[in-house]
Scaffold this motif. Structure first.
Motif, PDB file in Angstrom:
ATOM      1  N   MET A  16     -20.330 -25.512 -22.394  1.00 12.71           N
ATOM      2  CA  MET A  16     -20.072 -24.449 -23.220  1.00 12.71           C
ATOM      3  C   MET A  16     -19.891 -23.055 -22.129  1.00 12.71           C
ATOM      4  O   MET A  16     -20.368 -23.086 -21.420  1.00 12.71           O
ATOM      5  CB  MET A  16     -21.258 -24.108 -24.085  1.00 12.71           C
ATOM      6  CG  MET A  16     -21.625 -25.177 -24.950  1.00 12.71           C
ATOM      7  SD  MET A  16     -20.463 -25.387 -26.286  1.00 12.71           S
ATOM      8  CE  MET A  16     -21.052 -24.135 -27.403  1.00 12.71           C
TER       9      MET A  16
ATOM     10  N   GLY B 217     -20.102 -20.307 -17.621  1.00  7.66           N
ATOM     11  CA  GLY B 217     -20.496 -21.419 -18.518  1.00  7.66           C
ATOM     12  C   GLY B 217     -21.721 -22.285 -18.149  1.00  7.66           C
ATOM     13  O   GLY B 217     -22.315 -21.732 -16.885  1.00  7.66           O
TER      14      GLY B 217
ATOM     15  N   ALA C  62     -16.225 -21.243 -26.059  1.00  8.85           N
ATOM     16  CA  ALA C  62     -15.544 -22.451 -25.848  1.00  8.85           C
ATOM     17  C   ALA C  62     -16.189 -23.744 -25.539  1.00  8.85           C
ATOM     18  O   ALA C  62     -17.202 -23.509 -24.886  1.00  8.85           O
ATOM     19  CB  ALA C  62     -14.101 -22.473 -24.832  1.00  8.85           C
ATOM     20  N   CYS C  63     -15.962 -24.960 -25.892  1.00  7.15           N
ATOM     21  CA  CYS C  63     -16.539 -26.182 -25.372  1.00  7.15           C
ATOM     22  C   CYS C  63     -15.617 -27.152 -25.065  1.00  7.15           C
ATOM     23  O   CYS C  63     -14.455 -27.286 -25.294  1.00  7.15           O
ATOM     24  CB  CYS C  63     -17.535 -26.399 -26.504  1.00  7.15           C
ATOM     25  SG  CYS C  63     -17.056 -27.128 -27.809  1.00  7.15           S
ATOM     26  N   ALA C  64     -16.161 -27.951 -24.138  1.00 10.10           N
ATOM     27  CA  ALA C  64     -15.296 -29.189 -23.453  1.00 10.10           C
ATOM     28  C   ALA C  64     -16.132 -30.343 -23.429  1.00 10.10           C
ATOM     29  O   ALA C  64     -17.512 -30.122 -22.943  1.00 10.10           O
ATOM     30  CB  ALA C  64     -14.590 -28.483 -22.282  1.00 10.10           C
TER      31      ALA C  64
ATOM     32  N   GLY D 140     -17.477 -29.012 -16.040  1.00 10.39           N
ATOM     33  CA  GLY D 140     -16.660 -28.267 -16.733  1.00 10.39           C
ATOM     34  C   GLY D 140     -15.554 -27.635 -15.933  1.00 10.39           C
ATOM     35  O   GLY D 140     -15.739 -27.487 -14.878  1.00 10.39           O
TER      36      GLY D 140
ATOM     37  N   GLU E 284      -8.472 -22.591 -19.167  1.00 11.46           N
ATOM     38  CA  GLU E 284      -8.761 -22.672 -20.579  1.00 11.46           C
ATOM     39  C   GLU E 284      -8.210 -23.935 -21.144  1.00 11.46           C
ATOM     40  O   GLU E 284      -8.379 -24.528 -22.178  1.00 11.46           O
ATOM     41  CB  GLU E 284      -7.740 -21.397 -21.376  1.00 11.46           C
ATOM     42  CG  GLU E 284      -6.219 -21.678 -21.022  1.00 11.46           C
ATOM     43  CD  GLU E 284      -5.767 -20.450 -21.926  1.00 11.46           C
ATOM     44  OE1 GLU E 284      -5.895 -19.931 -22.968  1.00 11.46           O
ATOM     45  OE2 GLU E 284      -4.603 -19.957 -21.124  1.00 11.46           O
TER      46      GLU E 284
ATOM     47  N   ASP F   5      -8.933 -26.579 -19.834  1.00  9.26           N
ATOM     48  CA  ASP F   5      -9.954 -27.644 -19.777  1.00  9.26           C
ATOM     49  C   ASP F   5     -10.894 -27.708 -21.034  1.00  9.26           C
ATOM     50  O   ASP F   5     -11.712 -28.645 -21.288  1.00  9.26           O
ATOM     51  CB  ASP F   5     -10.825 -27.431 -18.803  1.00  9.26           C
ATOM     52  CG  ASP F   5     -10.420 -27.424 -17.521  1.00  9.26           C
ATOM     53  OD1 ASP F   5     -10.299 -26.426 -16.482  1.00  9.26           O
ATOM     54  OD2 ASP F   5      -9.382 -28.378 -16.911  1.00  9.26           O
ATOM     55  N   TYR F   6     -10.450 -26.713 -22.049  1.00  4.25           N
ATOM     56  CA  TYR F   6     -11.403 -26.626 -23.204  1.00  4.25           C
ATOM     57  C   TYR F   6     -10.648 -26.926 -24.512  1.00  4.25           C
ATOM     58  O   TYR F   6      -9.554 -26.797 -24.663  1.00  4.25           O
ATOM     59  CB  TYR F   6     -11.925 -25.230 -23.244  1.00  4.25           C
ATOM     60  CG  TYR F   6     -13.117 -25.033 -21.980  1.00  4.25           C
ATOM     61  CD1 TYR F   6     -12.769 -24.906 -20.880  1.00  4.25           C
ATOM     62  CD2 TYR F   6     -14.463 -25.220 -22.095  1.00  4.25           C
ATOM     63  CE1 TYR F   6     -13.387 -24.518 -19.691  1.00  4.25           C
ATOM     64  CE2 TYR F   6     -15.423 -25.085 -21.428  1.00  4.25           C
ATOM     65  CZ  TYR F   6     -14.808 -24.897 -19.962  1.00  4.25           C
ATOM     66  OH  TYR F   6     -15.853 -24.565 -18.903  1.00  4.25           O
ATOM     67  N   ASN F   7     -11.319 -27.740 -25.389  1.00  4.50           N
ATOM     68  CA  ASN F   7     -10.890 -28.285 -26.563  1.00  4.50           C
ATOM     69  C   ASN F   7     -10.961 -27.403 -27.777  1.00  4.50           C
ATOM     70  O   ASN F   7     -10.197 -27.306 -28.718  1.00  4.50           O
ATOM     71  CB  ASN F   7     -11.364 -29.706 -26.772  1.00  4.50           C
ATOM     72  CG  ASN F   7     -11.070 -30.520 -25.881  1.00  4.50           C
ATOM     73  OD1 ASN F   7     -10.081 -30.537 -25.061  1.00  4.50           O
ATOM     74  ND2 ASN F   7     -12.070 -31.532 -25.607  1.00  4.50           N
ATOM     75  N   ASP F   8     -12.179 -26.632 -27.774  1.00  4.55           N
ATOM     76  CA  ASP F   8     -12.671 -25.973 -29.069  1.00  4.55           C
ATOM     77  C   ASP F   8     -12.841 -24.570 -28.824  1.00  4.55           C
ATOM     78  O   ASP F   8     -13.423 -24.301 -27.888  1.00  4.55           O
ATOM     79  CB  ASP F   8     -13.668 -26.639 -29.699  1.00  4.55           C
ATOM     80  CG  ASP F   8     -13.444 -27.971 -30.270  1.00  4.55           C
ATOM     81  OD1 ASP F   8     -14.092 -29.101 -29.707  1.00  4.55           O
ATOM     82  OD2 ASP F   8     -12.924 -28.286 -31.272  1.00  4.55           O
ATOM     83  N   TRP F   9     -12.427 -23.631 -29.668  1.00  4.65           N
ATOM     84  CA  TRP F   9     -12.572 -22.224 -29.428  1.00  4.65           C
ATOM     85  C   TRP F   9     -12.889 -21.488 -30.520  1.00  4.65           C
ATOM     86  O   TRP F   9     -12.680 -21.794 -31.733  1.00  4.65           O
ATOM     87  CB  TRP F   9     -10.919 -21.672 -28.921  1.00  4.65           C
ATOM     88  CG  TRP F   9     -10.603 -22.231 -27.552  1.00  4.65           C
ATOM     89  CD1 TRP F   9      -9.971 -23.395 -27.524  1.00  4.65           C
ATOM     90  CD2 TRP F   9     -10.799 -21.629 -26.406  1.00  4.65           C
ATOM     91  NE1 TRP F   9      -9.664 -23.527 -25.868  1.00  4.65           N
ATOM     92  CE2 TRP F   9     -10.141 -22.427 -25.185  1.00  4.65           C
ATOM     93  CE3 TRP F   9     -11.512 -20.509 -25.793  1.00  4.65           C
ATOM     94  CZ2 TRP F   9     -10.361 -22.112 -23.967  1.00  4.65           C
ATOM     95  CZ3 TRP F   9     -11.271 -20.044 -24.597  1.00  4.65           C
ATOM     96  CH2 TRP F   9     -10.636 -20.928 -23.739  1.00  4.65           C
TER      97      TRP F   9
END
Length: 127
Positions: free
Chosen positions: A34, A51, A100-102, A107, A111, A113-117
């Motif tokens: 996260m 993060g 954001a999370c990945a 991690g 940006e 590297d991250y899928n959800d925002w």
């Protein structure tokens, strides 16, 4: 899919403090990273701020050098809330802050590297 909602952004004076929150819902696996990103006014890309690993027994955290010693990232894993405690704020900290999370276990700091925002929350630091 993970749904993220940020809150806590506002106008503060330089030197002040602020806490941002990010409430997560949906399927949160243990092996996630996260993070908080900032998009500066007029900036095109979102920049990594801080993060942490979301695994139950992991306390791994990372910070951008610009915020190290001033910002602290933490999480309430039971409530699925990510926090960013910001102190000694500077005008250069202004921008829209995104959660954001990945997928983990490690991690990235871009940006991409991250899928959800989340939708972002505005922080403005006046001089």
């Amino acid at each position: 899919q993970v749904h993220l909602v940020e809150s806590g952004g506002k106008l503060v004076q330089a030197g002040g403090s602020l806490r941002l929150s990010c409430a997560a819902s949906g399927l949160l696996g243990n092996d996630l990273i996260m993070a908080w990103f900032r998009q500066a006014p007029g900036g095109k890309e979102r920049e990594f701020v801080a993060g942490m690993a979301w695994a139950p027994n992991s306390g791994g955290m990372a910070y951008d050098d610009f915020v190290k010693g001033r910002f602290t990232v933490s999480g309430d894993k039971a409530k699925k809330i990510l926090y960013l405690d910001m102190r000694m704020l500077k005008p250069e900290d202004s921008g829209v802050y995104y959660c954001a999370c990945a997928p983990g276990p490690t991690g990235g700091r871009t940006e991409y590297d991250y899928n959800d925002w989340g939708q972002g929350t505005q922080v403005t630091v006046s001089s």
